[in-house]
Design a protein around this motif. Structure first.
Motif, mmCIF file in Angstrom:
data_model
loop_
_atom_site.group_PDB
_atom_site.id
_atom_site.type_symbol
_atom_site.label_atom_id
_atom_site.label_comp_id
_atom_site.label_asym_id
_atom_site.label_seq_id
_atom_site.Cartn_x
_atom_site.Cartn_y
_atom_site.Cartn_z
ATOM 1 N N PHE A 1 36.223 35.007 33.349
ATOM 2 C CA PHE A 1 35.060 34.144 33.193
ATOM 3 C C PHE A 1 33.805 34.994 33.349
ATOM 4 O O PHE A 1 32.755 34.660 32.807
ATOM 5 C CB PHE A 1 35.078 33.032 34.237
ATOM 6 N N TYR A 2 33.929 36.057 34.112
ATOM 7 C CA TYR A 2 32.887 37.064 34.272
ATOM 8 C C TYR A 2 33.543 38.439 34.199
ATOM 9 O O TYR A 2 34.750 38.570 34.418
ATOM 10 C CB TYR A 2 32.176 36.950 35.630
ATOM 11 N N ASP A 3 32.735 39.453 33.897
ATOM 12 C CA ASP A 3 33.196 40.836 33.974
ATOM 13 C C ASP A 3 32.575 41.488 35.204
ATOM 14 O O ASP A 3 31.396 41.248 35.502
ATOM 15 C CB ASP A 3 32.794 41.623 32.717
ATOM 16 N N PRO A 4 33.336 42.293 35.942
ATOM 17 C CA PRO A 4 32.779 42.940 37.137
ATOM 18 C C PRO A 4 31.690 43.944 36.766
ATOM 19 O O PRO A 4 31.715 44.540 35.686
ATOM 20 C CB PRO A 4 33.993 43.624 37.763
ATOM 21 N N SER A 5 30.744 44.112 37.672
ATOM 22 C CA SER A 5 29.700 45.118 37.466
ATOM 23 C C SER A 5 30.221 46.513 37.786
ATOM 24 O O SER A 5 29.657 47.515 37.328
ATOM 25 C CB SER A 5 28.485 44.803 38.339
ATOM 26 N N ALA A 6 31.272 46.573 38.568
ATOM 27 C CA ALA A 6 31.916 47.850 38.889
ATOM 28 C C ALA A 6 33.397 47.595 39.142
ATOM 29 O O ALA A 6 33.797 46.503 39.539
ATOM 30 C CB ALA A 6 31.270 48.490 40.118
ATOM 31 N N GLY A 7 34.215 48.610 38.903
ATOM 32 C CA GLY A 7 35.649 48.472 39.120
ATOM 33 C C GLY A 7 36.361 47.822 37.948
ATOM 34 O O GLY A 7 35.732 47.456 36.941
ATOM 35 N N ARG A 8 37.660 47.638 38.074
ATOM 36 C CA ARG A 8 38.459 47.063 36.992
ATOM 37 C C ARG A 8 39.510 46.136 37.567
ATOM 38 O O ARG A 8 39.946 46.276 38.716
ATOM 39 C CB ARG A 8 39.159 48.150 36.175
ATOM 40 N N VAL A 9 39.914 45.192 36.734
ATOM 41 C CA VAL A 9 41.025 44.302 37.047
ATOM 42 C C VAL A 9 42.135 44.609 36.052
ATOM 43 O O VAL A 9 41.885 44.736 34.852
ATOM 44 C CB VAL A 9 40.603 42.821 36.944
ATOM 45 N N ARG A 10 43.360 44.763 36.575
ATOM 46 C CA ARG A 10 44.492 45.093 35.707
ATOM 47 C C ARG A 10 45.634 44.113 35.910
ATOM 48 O O ARG A 10 45.827 43.574 37.008
ATOM 49 C CB ARG A 10 45.018 46.516 36.010
ATOM 50 N N ILE A 11 46.393 43.895 34.832
ATOM 51 C CA ILE A 11 47.655 43.161 34.889
ATOM 52 C C ILE A 11 48.732 44.069 34.320
ATOM 53 O O ILE A 11 48.602 44.556 33.186
ATOM 54 C CB ILE A 11 47.575 41.845 34.093
ATOM 55 N N ASP A 12 49.736 44.339 35.123
ATOM 56 C CA ASP A 12 50.794 45.287 34.737
ATOM 57 C C ASP A 12 50.205 46.627 34.306
ATOM 58 O O ASP A 12 50.690 47.276 33.372
ATOM 59 C CB ASP A 12 51.657 44.720 33.608
ATOM 60 N N GLY A 13 49.129 47.013 34.962
ATOM 61 C CA GLY A 13 48.500 48.303 34.682
ATOM 62 C C GLY A 13 47.539 48.304 33.513
ATOM 63 O O GLY A 13 46.825 49.289 33.291
ATOM 64 N N GLN A 14 47.462 47.214 32.746
ATOM 65 C CA GLN A 14 46.556 47.142 31.605
ATOM 66 C C GLN A 14 45.203 46.561 32.035
ATOM 67 O O GLN A 14 45.163 45.479 32.640
ATOM 68 C CB GLN A 14 47.137 46.264 30.499
ATOM 69 N N PRO A 15 44.098 47.223 31.718
ATOM 70 C CA PRO A 15 42.786 46.635 32.008
ATOM 71 C C PRO A 15 42.616 45.342 31.228
ATOM 72 O O PRO A 15 42.849 45.303 30.018
ATOM 73 C CB PRO A 15 41.797 47.707 31.537
ATOM 74 N N ILE A 16 42.197 44.287 31.902
ATOM 75 C CA ILE A 16 42.144 42.983 31.223
ATOM 76 C C ILE A 16 41.023 42.916 30.201
ATOM 77 O O ILE A 16 41.059 42.065 29.300
ATOM 78 C CB ILE A 16 42.008 41.826 32.238
ATOM 79 N N ASP A 17 40.012 43.807 30.295
ATOM 80 C CA ASP A 17 38.968 43.793 29.279
ATOM 81 C C ASP A 17 39.404 44.512 28.002
ATOM 82 O O ASP A 17 38.641 44.574 27.039
ATOM 83 C CB ASP A 17 37.667 44.398 29.811
ATOM 84 N N GLY A 18 40.631 45.013 28.004
ATOM 85 C CA GLY A 18 41.161 45.678 26.822
ATOM 86 C C GLY A 18 42.226 44.867 26.117
ATOM 87 O O GLY A 18 42.842 45.344 25.161
ATOM 88 N N VAL A 19 42.449 43.628 26.582
ATOM 89 C CA VAL A 19 43.430 42.752 25.928
ATOM 90 C C VAL A 19 42.721 41.482 25.479
ATOM 91 O O VAL A 19 41.623 41.164 25.934
ATOM 92 C CB VAL A 19 44.613 42.408 26.869
ATOM 93 N N SER A 20 43.333 40.757 24.580
ATOM 94 C CA SER A 20 42.709 39.549 24.051
ATOM 95 C C SER A 20 42.618 38.480 25.133
ATOM 96 O O SER A 20 43.475 38.380 26.013
ATOM 97 C CB SER A 20 43.502 39.009 22.861
ATOM 98 N N LEU A 21 41.574 37.664 25.040
ATOM 99 C CA LEU A 21 41.404 36.583 26.013
ATOM 100 C C LEU A 21 42.546 35.574 25.922
ATOM 101 O O LEU A 21 42.984 35.035 26.943
ATOM 102 C CB LEU A 21 40.062 35.879 25.776
ATOM 103 N N ALA A 22 43.032 35.313 24.710
ATOM 104 C CA ALA A 22 44.136 34.362 24.552
ATOM 105 C C ALA A 22 45.374 34.862 25.269
ATOM 106 O O ALA A 22 46.081 34.100 25.934
ATOM 107 C CB ALA A 22 44.425 34.134 23.072
ATOM 108 N N SER A 23 45.651 36.162 25.152
ATOM 109 C CA SER A 23 46.807 36.745 25.816
ATOM 110 C C SER A 23 46.629 36.723 27.334
ATOM 111 O O SER A 23 47.555 36.385 28.078
ATOM 112 C CB SER A 23 47.010 38.174 25.329
ATOM 113 N N LEU A 24 45.428 37.079 27.789
ATOM 114 C CA LEU A 24 45.155 37.116 29.232
ATOM 115 C C LEU A 24 45.279 35.738 29.847
ATOM 116 O O LEU A 24 46.035 35.539 30.814
ATOM 117 C CB LEU A 24 43.748 37.675 29.460
#
Length: 611
Positions: free
Chosen positions: A409-432
């Protein structure tokens, strides 16, 4: 995030809004050209009978020496019959093209308003959550509904009127200058004043109508909020107070309209006097010329009739300008909403890698809300696949913020969030978001049946799947007791169901989606003990092989979590299992004692010792 400026304070003028509208409507160019062409042809046919009247007068007065006689019709009878046939075809043509322009403009208005409303809604759905937190739902509904309808009303009739006024000035002006340049000059003298008056009143009325549109949004917002909170209003017997507050907003809308009407209404009397001057000039000067024989009597008749055809429609220009101003004020609001930038963009087409295990990690994540400056600072957490993480902390500590970052719903100003090691800003929103099931404290059910709401995340689900999800969420027993079972309507926002029933349906909805990651945001905070126990039983069943992230104030619901994280002021201050945190005797242990009554027992024991 950048939000559009208020039209009442920083709006471009109406013609800039019109240019923006035409740019938006470039896909409708052929329809606009066709409708405009029919309007022009209809107006040309509409002007022609006045010319024929003058020609008929010329025939009666001059007979064999008339203008028509030069075309080969020698007798006056032949000339009259020819004019009658021509009149028939002109009136038929006018009627046909009136039918065509009305069909074309109205269909264009319907198509454009429907597409614009849909485009606006679809764009609003993609906007960041921050936008919805800064805007009232009433303002958005007013823009998508009332403002779009205002534009439709202009396209239904106002656009045609503007075009035909322009055609009238050009066509009649051409006839005037052919017959008598002197009278044309006199007749057209008021037109610059009329045009100046139109622009003058347009500049005056523009900001006033922008304010009217703002007041419409305020009124819609007040109505929307009050109807949503009707139970609270009734419980506090605040009906009279809320009616007074609504009256205040409604009166502000009335006053805004009154100011706009005061300006627009002054336009007609001013224009009437200018029109009178042009008509009297044609009537008197033309009459004098005809009496001296310098002007054909038929031509004089044409000029008199066409003067009215030219000038009197301009009295309606005030109404058209009024409609135009309202439409352009609405257009600015609609296009400003469409221009709001989207920060969290779905740029990626890559889905999360299959098979999805459900490991979640926050790596040095920081984020602050622009309005309140609260959020999270440098949070690092890892939830192994299949484990349960519980987040604990005071209201505003940052627990829900982490969930919003996980859902992007928001993107962090610093750092990253991952699922199974994949950065979530690098995958489609529908998939996430398809991989995450959310059950929040504020359950939202859509108007429809129980079945519709459970199957919301999987509309093609079989009935057996829906029933199984309901059983797992311990909702099936009460669903069977409903008058129509799964087909029972839940009412707007689920008003026909109790809070516990709505919460269980929300859980069933998330379970039918069968997500590898389940997020429970205060899912049991507003339910009774029986419902809480039922949900806990459900969670113990569904937690196996699934990653669960829980936010809870009731610590009794999270004692079996693999890890409990205490957040304070946006930072992790404690973490560990329930037993470990009790042994640490920190913030979690203190809260546990308060909730279980241990602190009360300790105080009572201390008082007894002192006694």
């Amino acid at each position: 995030m950048t939000t559009p400026a208020s039209p009442s304070t920083a709006s471009p003028n109406s013609f800039q809004a019109l240019v923006r509208l035409l740019r938006y409507a470039r896909g409708y160019r052929r329809r606009i050209i066709a409708a405009t062409s029919c309007s022009i042809i209809n107006k040309l046919f509409d002007i022609a009978p006045e010319i024929l009247i003058g020609v008929a007068i010329d025939v009666v007065v001059n007979q064999e020496r008339s203008f028509v006689a030069r075309l080969g019709f020698e007798s006056a009878q032949e000339q009259i019959l020819m004019l009658a046939v021509l009149t028939f075809f002109i009136w038929a043509g006018e009627s046909i093209f009136e039918y065509l322009y009305k069909i074309l403009w109205r269909n264009l208005a319907q198509r454009l308003q429907a597409d614009m409303r849909l485009d606006t809604y679809e764009h609003a759905q993609r906007l960041d959550m921050a936008y919805f937190e800064s805007k009232s739902s009433g303002q958005l509904v007013a823009t998508m509904n009332d403002d779009v309808n205002q534009l439709e009303r202009f396209l239904d009739g106002g656009a045609n009127s503007l075009i035909q006024v322009g055609v009238t000035v050009v066509a009649v002006g051409a006839v005037f200058f052919v017959i008598s340049p002197l009278i044309a000059l006199l007749a057209f003298t008021p037109i610059p004043l009329i045009i100046w008056g139109a622009f003058f009143f347009q500049r005056k009325a523009g900001p006033l109508y922008a304010d009217v549109r703002e007041k419409v949004g305020d009124l819609a917002s007040r109505l929307s909020n009050n109807l949503a909170g009707i139970a609270t209003i009734k419980s506090f017997t605040s009906e009279a107070r809320e009616a007074a507050r609504l009256r205040e907003v409604s009166e502000a809308y009335v006053e805004a309209n009154r100011r706009a009407i005061r300006v627009s209404s002054a336009f007609i009397p001013v224009i009437r006097m200018a029109i009178l001057a042009g008509f009297l000039a044609t009537f008197t000067v033309g009459g004098m010329l005809a009496l001296r024989g310098d002007l054909n009597v038929g031509a004089y008749g044409v000029l008199v009739f066409l003067t009215q055809r030219l000038l009197w429609p301009l009295t309606g220009l005030a109404e058209v300008i009024d409609l135009f101003e309202r439409a352009m004020a609405s257009t600015r609001r609609i296009l400003d909403l469409l221009a709001v930038p989207i920060t969290v963009r779905d740029n990626a087409t890559t889905p999360l890698a299959e098979p999805l295990r459900g490991e979640v990690s926050f790596e040095g994540v920081s984020f602050r809300y622009a309005a309140s400056e609260v959020g999270v600072d440098d949070v690092s957490l890892r939830v192994p696949a299949g484990n349960t993480l519980a987040l604990v902390g005071a209201t505003g500590s940052g627990k829900s913020t982490l969930i919003k970052l996980l859902l992007r719903f928001y993107d962090p100003s610093a750092g990253r969030v991952r699922i199974d090691g994949q950065p979530i800003d690098g995958v489609s929103l529908a998939s996430l978001r398809g991989a995450i099931g959310l059950v929040s404290q504020d359950v939202y059910l859509f108007e429809g049946s129980v079945r519709d709401n459970i199957a919301y995340g999987k509309p093609d689900a079989a009935e057996a799947e829906i029933i199984e999800a309901a059983r797992t969420a311990e909702a099936w027993a009460f669903i069977q007791a409903l008058p129509r079972g799964l087909d029972t309507p839940v009412g707007e926002r689920g008003i026909r169901l109790s809070g516990g029933q709505r919460q269980r349906l929300s859980l069933a909805r998330a379970l039918l989606k069968d997500p590898p990651i389940l997020v429970l945001d205060e899912a049991t905070s507003a339910v009774d003990n029986e419902t809480e126990a039922a949900i806990q039983r459900s969670l113990r069943r569904i937690g196996h092989g699934r990653t669960v992230i829980m936010i809870a104030h009731r610590l009794s619901t999270i004692v079996h979590a693999d890890e409990i994280v205490v957040i304070e002021g946006g930072r992790v201050v404690e973490r560990g299992s329930h037993e470990t945190l009790l042994e640490t005797d920190g913030r979690y242990a203190a809260q546990w004692r308060v909730q279980t009554g241990a602190l009360t027992a300790d105080l009572a024991e201390g008082d007894a010792t002192r006694a």
